[in-house]
Structure formats: structure tokens, C-alpha cells
Design an enzyme around this catalytic site. Structure first.
Site, PDB file in Angstrom:
ATOM      1  N   GLY B  24       0.844  -1.181   0.000  1.00 50.75           N
ATOM      2  CA  GLY B  24       0.000   0.000   0.000  1.00 50.75           C
ATOM      3  C   GLY B  24       0.881   1.233   0.000  1.00 50.75           C
ATOM      4  CB  ALA B  25       0.089   4.806   0.235  1.00 49.59           C
ATOM      5  CD  GLU B  26       1.119   4.766   7.042  1.00 50.19           C
ATOM      6  OE1 GLU B  26       0.949   5.984   6.989  1.00 50.19           O
ATOM      7  OE2 GLU B  26       0.557   4.019   7.844  1.00 50.19           O
ATOM      8  CE  LYS B  48      -0.306  -2.503   7.488  1.00 48.44           C
ATOM      9  NZ  LYS B  48      -1.743  -2.285   7.588  1.00 48.44           N
ATOM     10  CG  ASP B 212      -8.936   0.709   3.607  1.00 52.15           C
ATOM     11  OD1 ASP B 212      -9.732   0.967   2.691  1.00 52.15           O
ATOM     12  OD2 ASP B 212      -7.799   0.262   3.414  1.00 52.15           O
TER      13      ASP B 212
END
Lengths: 205, 327
Positions: B24-26, B48, B212
Site C-alpha cells: 500500500g502507500a504506507e 506488516k 478502510d
């Protein structure tokens, strides 16, 4: 039982369960006076439900030791730090009293951490510390320490390798109190272990 | 950039071998071959990783990574903790009669939420270790709700088009109708979505906002039950994952927006059937509040709460996700 952590391949931890310990006061005195023969991590086994819980505390110690650049250790040794990390409480004296050797604890879990190296040396160590010679050396040291534990601790000593060994030793009431579980308390050991692991990982963040 | 981050993660994790699953973006999600501290070898784990952002001032960056990693883990813990508390209440009520503590029952009977188990945390580098709850579907894809629904939709469409060529049906409208009817009959999907809705309701009752919700952030895990021996149509239990954007809030607005986001996500990933899907999820959502009311012997306040959220959801549908037009 030797515990290993794939993230820190050079670290090995010896884990032993001592039941019916008779010389608990002697051990406590010796630990306080920093006797070299008692350089282990003594944990009150009544507070422990699973090997996972112990390993989780060690993992947290290692993570802090290698990656927390500001304050790798809050106490003066990795062993004391592991006890502190087993406690949800940030108060050092209190944690050592509750989770280390405490009054009336007849069963102890004894740990010793090997191959730590300095916090910043991890990368180099990966390559230098592992060759076979060093590994063989370490095996010898571990055997010697195991013998030493049997000598200094008057108890039945067995390697701690599964949770079954802790049934009957862990004191659920004490766990409920020490971890301040309250409504969360469960008796199912697997669920309880999962709960404690999360509590430990999230304490003092 | 991405390659450098993956290398960095690998160097920090020593002997643990990583396989990138998604990005993802982060954060980057890896599947690791080893549990970070279990005695059992070869126990796959989800890692993660929030890489450091080079464009941020380093001190601030460290703080941000630490804070986000910690807050995500706290949410995962809060869900588990609240589920356990709910369960304890139930057990107390039943006079300490032992109840099956399997995770499925956490959801169905007692108002819990299924989420991954928190294994370890390294806030200094931005790692979260969680247990791996994935299964593979019949077609080899990972068992997210999205893939599962897509597979069912495709199988259905294939069989339908086969039938249509056989029967030489001409009216497209009619065929659409048939399509919809049959899917509606497919209770497998319905059960699954109602179960998802129940979990969302429970989650909101714990005052956790997911932030989300999409069908790919819901993972299905096979449930081996004695009554279910159908190999091709196993019973799945939904798990909520990815709490990166989650927060804790008791506001009706936030809960309604959460549901609205899910509706929109369903609309874009499952355009043909999104109406039914949303309807079922909301059915489950309502059921959650109803069951909670029953458990607490206070049906009315929970019904009122649910109605409030539902009304707000209708308002949100008209105006969109953002209440204020700033930012």
C-alpha cells in the site's frame, strides 16, 4: 531446551523449569549480590501459562536491545530486562518482585541468553559469530551452565519445552491479579496466552 | 524505492525469509516463512512493514512510524480484548456452563470480532507480526472475500450464459432478472455477508472504526465443522484485517461513514450485485445490534442506536463521505 529466534540467528536462550525449589532465599540473596554462579534470569513460574509467553518477553527484550537506539535496556542486564518485559508494569522493583523470584514461589523458570553482542554490531555479527567452532563452543557453555543450574538450585530441573509442563504450576488467580485482567480473564490457556502476549507487546508504548 | 525497502526489511529480519504479498502507500505486507519466536519451525506469519519515508524529517518520521504501528496494534488488541469480555459476560450469564470457545462462536453467539492474532511488535522499525489466516480458494487465489465473490460470480455467469445459449433466450432484461434471482438464492453468499455484517456491528459497538472497509480487507478462513463435509463448498468464516486506517470513536457519523465506504467499495468491485451485497451486510449489521440487545436484556436502546446510524447512513449517501468541505 534451547530457544532460537530466526530474526536474531546468533542468539540462543536456554530455558529450564525448576520445580519444588528448596533454596529460594539463598538464590534471591545470591542474585541480589550479583553472584556469577547465579547469573540467570529467574522467573516465578506461577505467572506463566505458556512457553509462548516467555518467548514473547525475550523477543521484546531482543527487539528493544537491538533497535531501540535511545534506550536499549531499562535495567542493568538482559535477564532483569526479560523479567521486566514479562510484566505489564513499568515499575522495575515491583516487576522484579512479582515476576522474578517472589516470596513463596516454589517453581522457577530459569533462562540464560547467549550470543547477544552489542546493539549496533548485529550486522557484522551475523557473519562472524556463527561459524561452527563458535557454535560448538556455545554448546559446551550451555551444557556447563545446565550442570551449574542443577548444582546451585535445589530442585527438580527439567528443560522447558511445552506448555503441558506448566499445567498445575501456573496460578491463574495470580495471573489475573498481576496482569490486571479483570473482566478479560479467561481460563482457556490458549486464549489466555494470546491475551497475555498482546498485553506484553503493547505495554509501555 | 520499493526494492530498497524490501531489502531493508530482509536485512532487519535476519534469517526470516519474506515473500511480498501486497503493498500500500504506507506499508508492505510480507508472508514470512518463520514465526519470530515460536518453538515450532516453519510456521508462516504475516509481517506488516512500514518503511521509513526519506522525504520526512528523520526524527518526525521515526515518531510517525512508531505511533502508527502502535495504534494499529492497539486496535487489533482492543477487538480481541472486547470479544473476550463479551464472551465472559455470556458465560457468566449461563452460570459458568462451559461454552465452546472456538473462534467462530466468538462471532456468531457472543458479539465478538474475528481479527488476526497479534504476535509481535517492533515499533522502532515499523514491523507488526500477525498470524497467517489465509486459505486458498478452489482456483488457487487467496481467500479474500473479493476473490471468493468474484469466483462465485464468474462460475454463475458461465453457467448462465451456457443456459442462455441452450435456451436461446433473447431478452437481455429477462436474463438480468434471472441472474439476480439466482444470486439472491445463493444462500452461501448471503450467510457470509450477513456474518460479515454482524462482525461490523460488533466492531462498531466496541467503538472501533475500521476506516478502510473493502471486500479485499475481509479474509475468509475455512471452518472445519462436523456438519459440513462438502469439499467444494467449504464453510467460510470472515476475518477483518488491515487496521491501518482504524480509529476509536463512538460518533454515529464515523460509523455511518464506515458503512458508506464499504457500500461504495462493493459497488466498484462487484458492480452487478452490489445492491444485494450491501443489503445483506446491513441485515447482519442490524442483527448484531438486535442480538446485543437480547444479551443485555435491553433491546430498545440498541435498536435506537442502530436506527440512528442507519438514518445517518442515508444522509451520508446523499451528501458523500465528507461532512465538511474543508480539506
Amino acid at each position: 531446551m534451547i530457544y532460537k529466534y530466526p530474526q536474531f540467528p546468533h542468539v540462543q536462550v536456554l530455558g529450564v523449569l525448576a520445580t519444588n525449589v528448596k533454596n529460594i532465599d539463598t538464590i534471591k540473596q545470591a542474585v541480589i549480590s550479583l553472584d556469577q554462579r547465579y547469573d540467570y534470569c529467574f522467573i516465578n513460574a506461577a505467572n506463566v501459562v505458556s512457553v509462548e509467553q516467555i518467548n514473547c518477553a525475550i523477543f521484546k527484550t531482543l527487539t528493544n536491545y537491538y533497535f531501540n537506539e535511545k534506550k536499549p535496556l531499562r535495567t542493568n542486564s538482559v535477564h532483569a530486562e526479560t523479567i521486566l518485559n514479562l510484566s505489564p508494569n513499568a515499575n522495575i522493583t515491583d516487576s522484579l518482585n512479582r515476576f522474578g523470584i517472589s516470596k513463596g514461589s516454589a517453581n522457577l523458570i530459569i533462562l540464560k541468553v547467549y550470543g547477544l553482542g552489542g546493539p549496533q554490531q548485529r550486522q557484522q555479527e551475523n557473519e562472524s559469530l556463527l561459524p561452527d567452532d563458535a557454535a560448538k563452543d556455545l554448546q559446551g557453555v550451555i551444557q556447563r551452565d545446565l550442570q551449574n543450574i542443577k548444582d546451585v538450585v535445589e530442585a527438580e530441573v527439567a528443560e522447558l519445552d511445552n506448555d503441558e509442563q506448566l499445567v498445575g504450576i501456573s496460578d491463574l488467580k495470580l495471573i489475573k491479579k498481576n496482569y490486571k485482567l479483570g473482566d478479560m480473564m479467561v481460563e482457556d490457556r490458549e486464549v489466555l496466552s494470546r491475551l497475555l502476549v498482546s498485553v506484553l507487546q503493547l505495554s509501555d508504548l | 524505492m520499493s526494492v530498497a525497502n524490501i531489502e531493508k526489511a530482509e536485512s532487519l529480519l535476519g534469517d526470516i525469509k519474506l515473500k511480498k504479498i501486497s503493498q500500500g502507500a504506507e506499508a508492505i505486507i510480507f508472508l514470512a516463512n518463520e514465526h519470530p519466536y515460536s518453538n515450532e519451525r516453519n510456521c508462516p506469519t504475516i509481517v506488516k512493514y512500514r518503511p521509513r519515508k526519506l522525504y520526512r524529517y528523520p526524527v518526525l518520521d521515526l515518531q510517525i512510524v512508531k505511533q502508527r504501528t502502535a495504534s494499529e496494534s492497539r486496535i487489533i488488541f482492543k477487538l480481541f480484548q472486547s470479544s473476550v469480555i463479551e464472551f465472559n459476560k455470556l458465560e457468566k450469564k449461563k452460570n459458568s456452563e462451559k461454552i465452546d470457545r472456538s473462534l467462530v462462536n466468538y462471532v456468531i453467539n457472543n458479539g465478538g470480532v474475528n481479527c488476526p492474532k497479534l504476535i509481535g511488535l517492533d515499533v522502532y522499525n515499523g514491523f507488526i507480526f500477525m498470524d497467517y489466516i489465509n486459505d486458498t480458494l478452489v482456483n488457487g487465489e487467496s481467500s479474500s472475500l473479493k476473490n471468493h465473490l468474484w469466483l462465485l460470480e464468474k462460475t454463475f455467469a458461465d453457467s448462465l450464459s451456457e443456459k442462455l445459449t441452450v435456451h436461446n433466450c433473447q431478452s437481455i432484461v429477462a436474463s438480468r432478472e434471472i441472474e439476480r434471482e439466482v444470486v439472491a438464492l445463493n444462500s452461501k453468499i448471503k450467510d457470509l455477508l450477513v456474518l460479515t455484517g454482524i462482525q461490523l456491528g460488533n466492531m462498531h459497538m466496541f467503538d472501533v472504526i475500521h476506516g478502510d472497509l473493502t471486500s479485499s480487507n475481509i479474509i475468509l478462513k475455512k471452518y472445519d465443522s462436523e456438519n459440513n463435509n462438502d469439499e467444494l463448498q467449504p464453510l467460510y468464516i470472515p476475518y477483518l484485517i488491515d487496521f491501518g486506517l482504524s480509529s476509536q470513536s463512538s460518533l454515529t457519523e464515523d460509523k455511518a461513514v464506515d458503512l458508506y465506504v464499504l457500500e461504495k467499495a462493493l459497488e466498484s468491485t462487484h458492480p452487478l450485485f452490489s445492491k444485494d451485497y450491501s443489503k445483506w451486510v446491513l441485515e447482519g449489521y442490524e442483527l448484531a445490534y438486535e442480538m446485543k440487545g437480547k444479551r443485555e436484556n435491553a433491546a430498545k436502546p440498541y435498536r435506537v442506536k442502530h436506527r440512528e446510524i442507519y438514518k445517518r447512513l442515508e444522509a451520508v449517501r446523499l451528501r458523500g463521505r465528507k461532512r465538511s468541505m474543508i480539506g
